[in-house]
Design a protein around this motif. Structure first.
Motif, PDB file in Angstrom:
ATOM      1  N   PRO A   5       0.843  -1.182   0.000  1.00 10.85           N
ATOM      2  CA  PRO A   5       0.000   0.000   0.000  1.00 10.85           C
ATOM      3  C   PRO A   5       0.887   1.244   0.000  1.00 10.85           C
ATOM      4  O   PRO A   5       1.908   1.283   0.677  1.00 10.85           O
ATOM      5  N   ASP A 127       6.835   4.401   1.342  1.00  7.69           N
ATOM      6  CA  ASP A 127       6.599   3.027   1.801  1.00  7.69           C
ATOM      7  C   ASP A 127       7.864   2.168   1.697  1.00  7.69           C
ATOM      8  O   ASP A 127       8.034   1.217   2.448  1.00  7.69           O
TER       9      ASP A 127
ATOM     10  N   ALA B   3      -8.016  -0.445   1.957  1.00  4.18           N
ATOM     11  CA  ALA B   3      -8.337   0.933   2.330  1.00  4.18           C
ATOM     12  C   ALA B   3      -9.841   1.167   2.183  1.00  4.18           C
ATOM     13  O   ALA B   3     -10.424   1.960   2.909  1.00  4.18           O
ATOM     14  N   LEU B  35       1.931  -2.464   8.167  1.00  2.93           N
ATOM     15  CA  LEU B  35       1.067  -1.724   7.246  1.00  2.93           C
ATOM     16  C   LEU B  35      -0.384  -2.210   7.303  1.00  2.93           C
ATOM     17  O   LEU B  35      -1.298  -1.462   6.995  1.00  2.93           O
ATOM     18  N   VAL B  36      -0.559  -3.462   7.678  1.00  2.00           N
ATOM     19  CA  VAL B  36      -1.929  -3.948   7.908  1.00  2.00           C
ATOM     20  C   VAL B  36      -1.987  -4.611   9.285  1.00  2.00           C
ATOM     21  O   VAL B  36      -0.967  -5.043   9.827  1.00  2.00           O
ATOM     22  N   ARG B  48      -7.166  -5.209   7.929  1.00  2.00           N
ATOM     23  CA  ARG B  48      -7.446  -3.822   7.536  1.00  2.00           C
ATOM     24  C   ARG B  48      -6.132  -3.037   7.508  1.00  2.00           C
ATOM     25  O   ARG B  48      -5.138  -3.449   8.117  1.00  2.00           O
ATOM     26  N   LEU B  49      -6.153  -1.908   6.827  1.00  2.00           N
ATOM     27  CA  LEU B  49      -4.968  -1.051   6.765  1.00  2.00           C
ATOM     28  C   LEU B  49      -4.662  -0.499   8.152  1.00  2.00           C
ATOM     29  O   LEU B  49      -5.569  -0.070   8.859  1.00  2.00           O
ATOM     30  N   ASN B  50      -3.417  -0.506   8.528  1.00  3.68           N
ATOM     31  CA  ASN B  50      -3.023   0.116   9.781  1.00  3.68           C
ATOM     32  C   ASN B  50      -2.838   1.619   9.526  1.00  3.68           C
ATOM     33  O   ASN B  50      -1.748   2.088   9.256  1.00  3.68           O
ATOM     34  N   THR B  51      -3.958   2.313   9.581  1.00  2.12           N
ATOM     35  CA  THR B  51      -3.904   3.730   9.215  1.00  2.12           C
ATOM     36  C   THR B  51      -3.056   4.526  10.194  1.00  2.12           C
ATOM     37  O   THR B  51      -2.500   5.555   9.851  1.00  2.12           O
TER      38      THR B  51
END
Lengths: 161, 90
Positions: A5, A127, B3, B35-36, B48-51
């Motif tokens: 991502p 990233d 996302a 990241l997740v 889920r995305l680790n916002t």
């Protein structure tokens, strides 16, 4: 799905009264004169930061004790309108020599019709700095972490091996 | 994709031209990188995305560049003044 991502690309602008030649020269060759000294990775205070004005040039800081710590490399050098440098300080605040883990900063400079210069920075591929590692923001300043990749200045005498 | 909507491995594989094993392997890498994140939901795991991680990284660089560009602008304007003074007849 791509490989990871994407962390959003960072952008930032500055508008200066200098003409584009001088604005470019001031940004690059006088980098150490304006960069906020709080942001550095060496264990000693930062004395200077240098962006070597050529493709393949180094981008590094020099500590008050002469230690040099790399930050990245110059990829594109097209004065006075464009440069691209890598930022290779990882999510753990250490220099990472692997080009695959390098983020990139592109700095286009444009003459403004009303006078002066517009600098539009883009910091992309953030990233890549994580590359499977958790992001650990430094508690206060980057300096708090220290960097084992820093080396004594070549100009300083070395201790015998 | 995460996302838009937190999903399980099966739900992701249904929408992608790759196997559930490949999805699972990929998520493992992303998870190791922070990241997740995954949470159990009955017999499956929902990713889920680790916002927070992404947001923290973005916020950190935003602060660096805000400070740095403000410092550049200020120093460049001082330099511009100096050039102007040099041009003035003494």
């Amino acid at each position: 799905m791509s490989s990871a991502p994407t962390v959003p690309t960072m952008t930032g602008t500055a508008t200066v009264a200098l003409d584009v030649d001088r604005a470019f020269g001031f940004f690059t060759e006088f980098f150490g004169s304006w960069w906020p000294t709080d942001y550095h990775i060496g264990q000693t205070e930062m004395a200077d930061a240098v962006l070597e004005p050529r493709e393949g040039g180094r981008w590094y800081e020099r500590g008050v004790d002469g230690t040099e710590c790399d930050w990245g490399r110059v990829l594109v050098w097209e004065p006075p309108h464009r440069f691209v440098v890598t930022w290779q300080i990882s999510g753990r605040w250490q220099y990472d020599d692997d080009p695959k883990h390098a983020s990139e900063i592109e700095g286009p400079l444009q003459r403004r019709p009303s006078g002066g210069t517009l600098v539009e920075l883009e910091h992309r591929h953030l990233d890549r700095l994580l590359d499977g590692e958790p992001f650990a923001p430094p508690s206060k300043k980057v300096a708090a972490v220290g960097a084992p990749s820093c080396k004594p200045s070549p100009a300083l005498p070395r201790a015998p091996a | 994709m995460l996302a838009r909507q937190p999903s399980s491995v099966g739900e992701l594989a249904d929408q992608l031209p790759i196997t559930p094993q490949a999805v699972s392997q990929h998520l493992g890498v992303l998870r190791a990188g922070g990241l997740v994140v995954a949470r159990p939901d009955g017999t499956r795991r929902v990713y889920r995305l680790n916002t927070q991680g992404v947001a923290a990284l973005k916020a950190y660089f935003e602060r660096i560049w805000d400070d740095a560009l403000a410092a550049y602008q200020k120093a460049a304007d001082v330099a511009a003044d100096n050039f102007d003074h040099e041009k003035e007849p003494t």
